[in-house]
Design an enzyme around this catalytic site. Sequence first.
Site, short mmCIF file in Angstrom:
data_model
loop_
_atom_site.label_atom_id
_atom_site.label_comp_id
_atom_site.label_asym_id
_atom_site.label_seq_id
_atom_site.Cartn_x
_atom_site.Cartn_y
_atom_site.Cartn_z
CB ALA A 148 45.64 15.51 18.91
CG ASP B 242 44.84 19.31 26.83
OD1 ASP B 242 45.36 18.99 27.76
OD2 ASP B 242 43.52 18.69 26.42
N GLY C 200 43.28 14.46 24.97
CA GLY C 200 43.52 15.64 23.95
C GLY C 200 43.19 15.58 22.64
CB SER C 201 40.37 14.07 20.86
OG SER C 201 39.24 14.78 21.52
N GLY D 166 39.55 13.10 27.79
CA GLY D 166 40.72 13.35 28.47
C GLY D 166 42.23 12.88 27.86
N PRO E 139 39.96 8.96 21.26
CG PRO E 139 39.74 7.62 23.18
CD PRO E 139 40.72 7.84 22.04
CB VAL E 140 35.57 12.81 20.97
CG1 VAL E 140 35.00 14.05 20.96
CG2 VAL E 140 36.31 12.86 19.32
O1 PMV Z 1 40.03 16.77 29.46
P1 PMV Z 1 41.58 17.21 28.98
O2 PMV Z 1 42.49 16.00 28.72
O3 PMV Z 1 41.29 18.26 27.94
O4 PMV Z 1 42.40 18.06 30.19
C1 PMV Z 1 41.86 19.02 30.77
C2 PMV Z 1 42.78 19.52 31.85
C3 PMV Z 1 41.99 20.33 32.69
O5 PMV Z 1 43.26 20.70 33.77
C4 PMV Z 1 41.03 19.78 33.56
C5 PMV Z 1 41.85 21.64 32.08
C6 PMV Z 1 42.63 22.65 31.62
O6 PMV Z 1 42.53 23.42 30.80
O7 PMV Z 1 43.97 22.35 32.12
#
Ligand code: PMV
Length: 314
Positions: A111, A152, A107-108, A105, A101-102
Amino acid sequence: MSEPIAQASAAGKAILFGEHAVVYGRPAIAVPVSQVRAVATITPAPLGSGCILEMPDVGGQAAPTDDPTGHPLAYVAWLALSVLDALPPPDWRITLRSTIPVASGLGSGAAAATAIVRAVAQALGRSLPPAQVSALVYESEKRFHGTPSGVDNTVIAFEQPVWFVRGQPPQPFVIGRPFTLVIADTGVASPTRITVGDVRRGWEADPPRYEALFDAIGGIVHAARRAIEAGDVAALGPLMDENQRLLQALDVSSPELERLCAAARSAGALGAKLSGGGRGGNMIALVTPDGAADVTAALEAAGARSTLITAVGV
Ligand code: PMV
């Protein structure tokens, strides 16, 4: 449709501990989530037609470009072609499909970019080491996020659990005993760049308060690493709950995330927290293998859009 000349995929990811504080130099722990994946397939296109990137899941199309303000995935495709000495772009159709899912959280974006870089290398009969894939994907992450820590792209390009500190190579990380997570989606899309920007404004307005919160999160991440390496799964739950309280104090939680965390705990989860940028997206709950079904049912009853169960360290 013509036969593919290359196909490569990349897993999603979940941050177990340390999101947001990781942007400010504290460590984070992240793991790949292989049940959800992005897949890039390259097929030959008619002679002279150039290269086109198609993203049917999000309804988009773009040509690889060296313009960093262009589509982040078109930019990463160009970067991959460039480091592999394959410019101008070959006559290819690159099709990206994804079950991640976009803006949730998992990592879409990283990935998708990783799958594209891997497929481009494969189509050219080359292979790129994970560190180089990660560095290329980081460039597209900057377009998606603004100031990404790099966690990520690192966990996804290496596709193994990582202990990550910004600007340093990922450290090998031993999982003493496997553990099980239920991951649940609030269904609320929440772009990471918004929450990261809000945390930055908060930090600029009150550095001592935010530094103290980041330090507290950093302490939890260190304790979590010791527990994971020692196979002390029971110790991880309270650490997740404590990390969630600190994320709440950073104002990146939301009523939906709190509701799902509470539902998971009431159904027997050992601990629960948001994962990623927050304010929406996914949460994770630590469960015993036997308790996974009850927690999943409770999350669905509490309004989770989707759930998945994943084992870490198997
Ligand atoms: O929202 P995601 O899964 O891309 O995770 C971001 C993680 C953060 O710590 C909030 C931002 C980062 O760049 O590390």
